[in-house]
Design a protein around this motif. Structure first.
Motif, short mmCIF file in Angstrom:
data_model
loop_
_atom_site.label_atom_id
_atom_site.label_comp_id
_atom_site.label_asym_id
_atom_site.label_seq_id
_atom_site.Cartn_x
_atom_site.Cartn_y
_atom_site.Cartn_z
N GLY A 1 0.84 -1.20 0.00
CA GLY A 1 0.00 0.00 0.00
C GLY A 1 0.87 1.24 0.00
O GLY A 1 2.09 1.17 0.13
N ARG A 2 0.23 2.39 -0.14
CA ARG A 2 1.01 3.63 -0.13
C ARG A 2 0.17 4.81 0.31
O ARG A 2 -1.07 4.76 0.26
CB ARG A 2 1.66 3.86 -1.50
N PHE A 3 0.88 5.84 0.74
CA PHE A 3 0.24 7.13 0.96
C PHE A 3 1.03 8.09 0.08
O PHE A 3 2.25 8.11 0.13
CB PHE A 3 0.33 7.52 2.44
N ALA A 4 0.30 8.86 -0.73
CA ALA A 4 0.98 9.64 -1.77
C ALA A 4 0.58 11.12 -1.72
O ALA A 4 -0.15 11.59 -2.58
CB ALA A 4 0.67 9.03 -3.13
N PRO A 5 1.04 11.84 -0.70
CA PRO A 5 0.62 13.24 -0.60
C PRO A 5 1.32 14.14 -1.63
O PRO A 5 2.44 13.85 -2.04
CB PRO A 5 1.08 13.62 0.82
N SER A 6 0.61 15.19 -2.02
CA SER A 6 1.22 16.23 -2.86
C SER A 6 1.67 17.34 -1.93
O SER A 6 0.85 17.88 -1.19
CB SER A 6 0.19 16.79 -3.85
N PRO A 7 2.93 17.69 -1.94
CA PRO A 7 3.42 18.70 -0.98
C PRO A 7 3.08 20.13 -1.39
O PRO A 7 3.96 20.94 -1.68
CB PRO A 7 4.93 18.46 -0.95
N SER B 1 1.50 15.38 -15.57
CA SER B 1 0.29 15.48 -14.78
C SER B 1 0.28 14.41 -13.70
O SER B 1 0.93 13.36 -13.82
CB SER B 1 -0.94 15.30 -15.68
N TYR B 2 -0.51 14.67 -12.68
CA TYR B 2 -0.74 13.69 -11.62
C TYR B 2 -1.20 12.36 -12.21
O TYR B 2 -0.71 11.29 -11.84
CB TYR B 2 -1.80 14.25 -10.65
N GLN B 3 -2.15 12.42 -13.16
CA GLN B 3 -2.74 11.20 -13.73
C GLN B 3 -1.69 10.24 -14.29
O GLN B 3 -1.74 9.05 -14.04
CB GLN B 3 -3.73 11.54 -14.85
N VAL C 1 -5.75 2.92 -0.98
CA VAL C 1 -6.80 3.34 -0.06
C VAL C 1 -6.66 4.84 0.02
O VAL C 1 -5.63 5.36 0.46
CB VAL C 1 -6.59 2.71 1.34
N ARG C 2 -7.64 5.55 -0.49
CA ARG C 2 -7.49 7.01 -0.59
C ARG C 2 -8.84 7.68 -0.44
O ARG C 2 -9.87 7.03 -0.36
CB ARG C 2 -6.82 7.36 -1.93
N GLY C 3 -8.84 9.01 -0.43
CA GLY C 3 -10.06 9.77 -0.17
C GLY C 3 -11.02 9.72 -1.35
O GLY C 3 -10.62 9.60 -2.51
N ILE D 1 6.06 10.95 -2.42
CA ILE D 1 5.79 12.39 -2.51
C ILE D 1 5.46 12.73 -3.96
O ILE D 1 6.29 12.56 -4.86
CB ILE D 1 7.03 13.19 -2.01
N GLU D 2 4.24 13.20 -4.17
CA GLU D 2 3.78 13.48 -5.53
C GLU D 2 3.97 14.96 -5.84
O GLU D 2 3.05 15.78 -5.73
CB GLU D 2 2.32 13.04 -5.68
N ASP D 3 5.20 15.27 -6.22
CA ASP D 3 5.56 16.69 -6.42
C ASP D 3 5.84 17.01 -7.89
O ASP D 3 6.68 17.84 -8.18
CB ASP D 3 6.79 17.02 -5.56
N ALA E 1 1.67 10.33 -13.73
CA ALA E 1 2.69 9.96 -12.74
C ALA E 1 2.16 8.94 -11.73
O ALA E 1 2.86 7.99 -11.36
CB ALA E 1 3.19 11.22 -12.04
N VAL E 2 0.92 9.11 -11.30
CA VAL E 2 0.39 8.22 -10.25
C VAL E 2 0.28 6.78 -10.78
O VAL E 2 0.61 5.81 -10.09
CB VAL E 2 -0.96 8.75 -9.71
N VAL E 3 -0.15 6.64 -12.03
CA VAL E 3 -0.31 5.30 -12.61
C VAL E 3 1.06 4.64 -12.82
O VAL E 3 1.28 3.48 -12.46
CB VAL E 3 -1.10 5.39 -13.94
N ASP F 1 -12.58 11.95 -2.73
CA ASP F 1 -12.44 13.04 -3.71
C ASP F 1 -11.67 12.56 -4.94
O ASP F 1 -11.74 13.18 -5.99
CB ASP F 1 -11.74 14.25 -3.08
N LEU F 2 -10.95 11.45 -4.82
CA LEU F 2 -10.17 10.96 -5.95
C LEU F 2 -10.93 9.99 -6.85
O LEU F 2 -10.41 9.52 -7.86
CB LEU F 2 -8.85 10.35 -5.45
N ILE F 3 -12.20 9.71 -6.50
CA ILE F 3 -13.01 8.82 -7.35
C ILE F 3 -13.06 9.39 -8.77
O ILE F 3 -12.98 8.66 -9.75
CB ILE F 3 -14.45 8.66 -6.79
#
Ligand code: GLU
Length: 299
Positions: A14-20, A175-177, A193-195, A50-52, A179-181, A197-199
């Motif tokens: 799993g991961r947590f991927a915050p944008s700073p 873009s986030y899209q 597992v995320r918020g 870190i999604e920067d 990079a995240v994939v 709002d990202l649906i």
């Protein structure tokens, strides 16, 4: 759709991927905890990323602040923290793949020229590579589905039809899209597992997985934390940073995840009890999690 088998996928990662773009706030602590507890309950690894990629909004001082705060709640990454801005070449490589498939196109449109589509970009435009251009993904009539263990079946029928999302911006930032994939795939992440709002980003992500011939991870979305007026709490609506290593804050965050603990004496103890108590299915019936009065001073 090609389905390459990926032996690593059987292990929980799993991961947590915050944008700073700001310090960690209460809502992001809840998301971090949910992903952490889900991973640990299943004896998996939990990784911070870190999604920067957005160099105009992200700051390394926020990265430092966020990692310090996560440390103070003993949410330690099981592997070295990945920082997206250090891996730009891999996003470029994957963009080239899409160029070869001819499903991306250069675009010279400006915010003004797109204003009439309320920010969307409905179809491929006649553009040139000679002037500053972004790279956009063509629309698709594909329909995607996601079995979200909290939200139920998510069916995306219209999401890819009327918009060509940017994968690389005119200013050169990815873009986030994209990079995240790319990162979730190359880091062998098995569960997101995320918020909630990202649906709205999920269909484009499933589409990119499909185009690359990759297996998407399991995805679930926790209910949104909202403020007293029903808005998502975010940096945009002035969510304040949380105190570092503050046990009552941790307990409140756990309370939002339907875990109430009786007076643990330390963060260590609270986390180990919370891992035992974690049950994502308790979040199923909940639409959103409105902040309670006593939490308002945390945001
Ligand atoms: N970096 C994204 C954000 O902070 C989250 C990415 C994700 O969990 O997919 O909103």
């Amino acid at each position: 759709m090609s389905h390459h088998t990926n032996p690593e996928q059987t292990l929980y990662r799993g991961r947590f991927a915050p944008s700073p773009t700001g310090p960690l706030h209460f809502g992001s602590l809840v998301s971090a905890l949910a992903s952490y507890l889900d991973a640990k309950k299943q004896h998996g690894s939990w990784i911070i990323r870190i999604e920067d990629v957005d160099g105009t909004r992200c700051k390394s001082s926020f990265t430092e602040q966020i990692t310090k705060t996560l440390d103070s709640y003993q949410l330690f990454s099981d592997e070295s923290i990945r920082v997206q801005s250090q891996h730009i070449n891999i996003y470029e490589q994957q963009l080239s793949e899409l160029k070869k498939q001819q499903i991306v196109f250069p675009c010279n449109c400006t915010r003004q020229s797109l204003a009439k589509y309320s920010g969307n970009h409905p179809t491929e435009c006649p553009s040139t590579l000679n002037t500053p251009h972004s790279w956009r993904l063509k629309t698709s009539s594909k329909i995607y589905q996601c079995q979200d263990s909290i939200q139920g079946t998510l069916l995306f029928t219209e999401d890819l039809k009327n918009n060509c999302p940017v994968l690389k911006r005119k200013d050169g930032f990815f873009s986030y899209q994209l990079a995240v994939v790319v990162d979730d795939h190359f880091q062998n992440i098995s569960h997101l597992v995320r918020g909630a709002d990202l649906i709205e980003t999920t269909a484009q992500q499933l589409h990119l997985y499909d185009l690359f011939g990759w297996i998407p991870p399991n995805i679930c979305h926790i209910p949104l934390i909202t403020n007293h007026s029903g808005d998502k709490i975010s940096k945009q609506n002035h969510a304040k940073p949380i105190k570092n290593g503050h046990l009552p804050t941790l307990l409140r965050a756990l309370h939002y995840l339907k875990i109430d603990l009786l007076e643990p004496s330390s963060i260590t103890e609270a986390l180990s009890l919370a891992i035992e108590a974690w049950d994502a299915s308790k979040l199923k019936e909940i639409k959103n999690l409105p902040l309670e009065e006593q939490d308002l001073h945390f945001i």
